[in-house]
Scaffold this motif. Structure first.
Motif, PDB file in Angstrom:
ATOM      1  N   LEU A  19       0.812  -1.210   0.000  1.00 34.99           N
ATOM      2  CA  LEU A  19       0.000   0.000   0.000  1.00 34.99           C
ATOM      3  C   LEU A  19       0.848   1.263   0.000  1.00 34.99           C
ATOM      4  O   LEU A  19       0.495   2.262  -0.630  1.00 34.99           O
ATOM      5  CB  LEU A  19      -0.952  -0.007   1.202  1.00 34.99           C
ATOM      6  N   ALA A  20       1.967   1.230   0.743  1.00 33.84           N
ATOM      7  CA  ALA A  20       2.831   2.411   0.779  1.00 33.84           C
ATOM      8  C   ALA A  20       3.393   2.722  -0.606  1.00 33.84           C
ATOM      9  O   ALA A  20       3.548   3.894  -0.981  1.00 33.84           O
ATOM     10  CB  ALA A  20       3.972   2.199   1.774  1.00 33.84           C
ATOM     11  N   VAL A  21       3.671   1.686  -1.385  1.00 28.91           N
ATOM     12  CA  VAL A  21       4.168   1.890  -2.752  1.00 28.91           C
ATOM     13  C   VAL A  21       3.083   2.539  -3.601  1.00 28.91           C
ATOM     14  O   VAL A  21       3.346   3.472  -4.383  1.00 28.91           O
ATOM     15  CB  VAL A  21       4.622   0.547  -3.365  1.00 28.91           C
ATOM     16  N   SER A  22       1.849   2.053  -3.452  1.00 24.26           N
ATOM     17  CA  SER A  22       0.742   2.650  -4.207  1.00 24.26           C
ATOM     18  C   SER A  22       0.560   4.119  -3.838  1.00 24.26           C
ATOM     19  O   SER A  22       0.291   4.961  -4.701  1.00 24.26           O
ATOM     20  CB  SER A  22      -0.558   1.888  -3.926  1.00 24.26           C
ATOM     21  N   LEU A  23       0.718   4.421  -2.561  1.00 19.81           N
ATOM     22  CA  LEU A  23       0.599   5.808  -2.125  1.00 19.81           C
ATOM     23  C   LEU A  23       1.682   6.660  -2.782  1.00 19.81           C
ATOM     24  O   LEU A  23       1.445   7.811  -3.162  1.00 19.81           O
ATOM     25  CB  LEU A  23       0.719   5.874  -0.601  1.00 19.81           C
ATOM     26  N   GLY A  24       2.881   6.084  -2.915  1.00 24.36           N
ATOM     27  CA  GLY A  24       3.992   6.810  -3.524  1.00 24.36           C
ATOM     28  C   GLY A  24       3.872   6.981  -5.023  1.00 24.36           C
ATOM     29  O   GLY A  24       4.675   7.703  -5.627  1.00 24.36           O
ATOM     30  N   LYS A  25       2.895   6.329  -5.630  1.00 24.03           N
ATOM     31  CA  LYS A  25       2.701   6.453  -7.078  1.00 24.03           C
ATOM     32  C   LYS A  25       1.519   7.351  -7.438  1.00 24.03           C
ATOM     33  O   LYS A  25       1.181   7.486  -8.610  1.00 24.03           O
ATOM     34  CB  LYS A  25       2.510   5.068  -7.699  1.00 24.03           C
ATOM     35  N   LEU A  26       0.898   7.947  -6.425  1.00 16.95           N
ATOM     36  CA  LEU A  26      -0.206   8.856  -6.715  1.00 16.95           C
ATOM     37  C   LEU A  26       0.290  10.059  -7.519  1.00 16.95           C
ATOM     38  O   LEU A  26       1.307  10.658  -7.164  1.00 16.95           O
ATOM     39  CB  LEU A  26      -0.833   9.368  -5.415  1.00 16.95           C
ATOM     40  N   PRO A  27      -0.404  10.428  -8.585  1.00 15.88           N
ATOM     41  CA  PRO A  27      -0.047  11.669  -9.289  1.00 15.88           C
ATOM     42  C   PRO A  27      -0.513  12.871  -8.466  1.00 15.88           C
ATOM     43  O   PRO A  27      -1.697  13.015  -8.186  1.00 15.88           O
ATOM     44  CB  PRO A  27      -0.818  11.557 -10.606  1.00 15.88           C
ATOM     45  N   LEU A  28       0.416  13.705  -8.048  1.00 13.43           N
ATOM     46  CA  LEU A  28       0.091  14.840  -7.186  1.00 13.43           C
ATOM     47  C   LEU A  28       0.411  16.140  -7.912  1.00 13.43           C
ATOM     48  O   LEU A  28       1.570  16.402  -8.249  1.00 13.43           O
ATOM     49  CB  LEU A  28       0.901  14.772  -5.881  1.00 13.43           C
TER      50      LEU A  28
END
Length: 434
Positions: free
Chosen positions: A106-115
């Motif tokens: 999940l932490a990896v997915s969070l780090g791939k969010l386009p911000l």
């Protein structure tokens, strides 16, 4: 239809938070900042700091200030990933509730969010106000449950994760003295501004680059409940979609986890005694959190304090029973809108009464129940009693808060009826100390 935001004044509380961040990092205008009449107020690249604060407050801007900023050393996606990994490593309950499953961590997915830049700036403001850990917990919990209950809906997973990060941005626009006040110090009237923060967050995110209507809609509903007893709109049943329920349950659970194991035990008790707030799959999640967490430590129970609390809850509930005929009569005479609101509060009150009875807390006078519990050797009984009393006391306060909040929809004469019916619970007498 034109959905572009109109010119608006700069919110002074948001600006104050921005000034705090500007004292620690470089904040600049990412484009020319124009007044509503087109006059240039600040040029692109101008620093946003205490020297520009007064000017920004004096004018309505052509575009929201949030869309015209760049911020140095922002919290970016890599920083979010690192924050999520730390929280998961430090909190076994959070880690237990957020397994990767078949997907990437999940932490990896969070780090791939386009911000986008404006989104990073808002997240950075939350971090500077010591609110980001909570936001990341909500995002992780939301993503974990979205994967479980909405498999394959990748776009909705992203929407919920981003909404989890930004669900409390509306609080940046409220008076900090109210937002940061201990909950027990806020009566129903002072709590009313707090209940607006989902609406404020929705308005901020609706047109923001990198969020948009879907994220804004989830944020708007993160304090709603399936039984209609949430806020700000009081939606219920099919109007409260499962995706929004996931975010609302994640926010509730994260808040409880941060408050400690006793709060989790309270929530688990509430889910059993006052069901109907969320989809059963989400309530099971709360029970799981309470069971896998450490046992709460009650320590020494002050018999006099506990008896006073117990009697207060019992008297309030007895007063609720007494007022049922009066409320039912008022409901029969009321307009359609008032009748609906009275019915909503009566349904919740009846469920509280039923839950109190099913818990066995009204089987004997409070002093006898308390004496039995204090005389028992099982620590679980002590935990359960404290948790139940805390939860029922909270739910009674919630009845009053909801009556005050919902009365804003009514004409003055009907608002007084609703408040008179349910705000009287706070005045239930408390046993005088010996």
């Amino acid at each position: 239809m034109d959905t572009q935001p109109i010119a608006a004044e700069v919110n002074p509380h948001y600006l104050q938070h921005l000034m705090h961040s500007a004292s620690q990092r470089d904040v600049q205008a990412s484009e020319d900042i124009l007044c509503g009449n087109g006059v240039k107020l600040l040029a692109k690249g101008a620093r946003i700091d205490a020297s520009t604060q007064a000017r920004l407050l004096q004018h309505r801007l052509a575009k929201p200030l949030e869309t015209c900023l760049s911020m140095g050393a922002c919290v970016d996606a890599d920083a979010l990933r690192a924050r999520a990994e730390r929280l998961l490593a430090d909190d076994p309950v959070l880690a237990h509730l957020c397994p990767a499953g078949a997907g990437q961590p999940l932490a990896v997915s969070l780090g791939k969010l386009p911000l986008s830049g404006p989104v990073q700036a808002l997240i950075t403001l939350l971090d500077d106000q010591q609110r980001l850990d909570h936001a990341v917990r909500v995002a992780l919990l939301s993503l974990a449950q979205a994967r479980r209950l909405l498999p394959g809906q990748v776009e909705e997973h992203r929407t919920l994760t981003l909404a989890g990060l930004l669900h409390d941005v509306g609080e940046l626009y409220l008076d900090p003295e109210v937002v940061d006040a201990p909950d027990q110090e806020l009566d129903a009237w002072h709590w009313r501004p707090i209940a607006t923060h989902p609406l404020v967050g929705h308005q901020v995110l609706l047109h923001l680059e990198g969020t948009g209507p879907e994220v804004a809609a989830r944020v708007l509903e993160h304090h709603e409940r399936l039984d209609g007893f949430g806020y700000p709109r009081g939606i219920a049943e099919t109007a409260f979609a499962l995706s929004s329920q996931i975010l609302a349950a994640a926010e509730w659970l994260a808040t409880l986890m941060e408050a400690g194991p006793r709060a989790l035990l309270r929530a688990s008790a509430a889910a059993r005694l006052v069901p109907g707030e969320f989809h059963p799959a989400l309530l099971g999640w709360v029970h799981q959190a309470a069971q896998c967490g450490p046992a709460p430590t009650v320590g020494h129970i002050d018999g006099a304090v506990s008896l006073e609390r117990f009697e207060h809850v019992a008297r309030c509930l007895q007063q609720a029973r007494t007022m049922l005929p009066q409320a039912t009569l008022q409901q029969q005479r009321a307009s359609t809108t008032l009748r609906t609101l009275i019915d909503l509060n009566l349904c919740r009150m009846r469920r509280l009464l039923a839950g109190f009875s099913s818990s066995g807390l009204d089987s004997l006078p409070p002093e006898m129940v308390l004496s039995t519990v204090l005389g028992a050797s099982e620590a679980d009984l002590h935990h359960d009693l404290v948790a139940l009393l805390d939860e029922f006391a909270w739910r009674l306060r919630e009845l009053e808060r909801e009556a005050v909040l919902r009365s804003a929809r009514l004409p003055d004469n009907e608002a007084r009826v609703l408040q008179a019916l349910f705000c009287q619970l706070r005045d239930a007498p408390v046993r005088a100390a010996a």
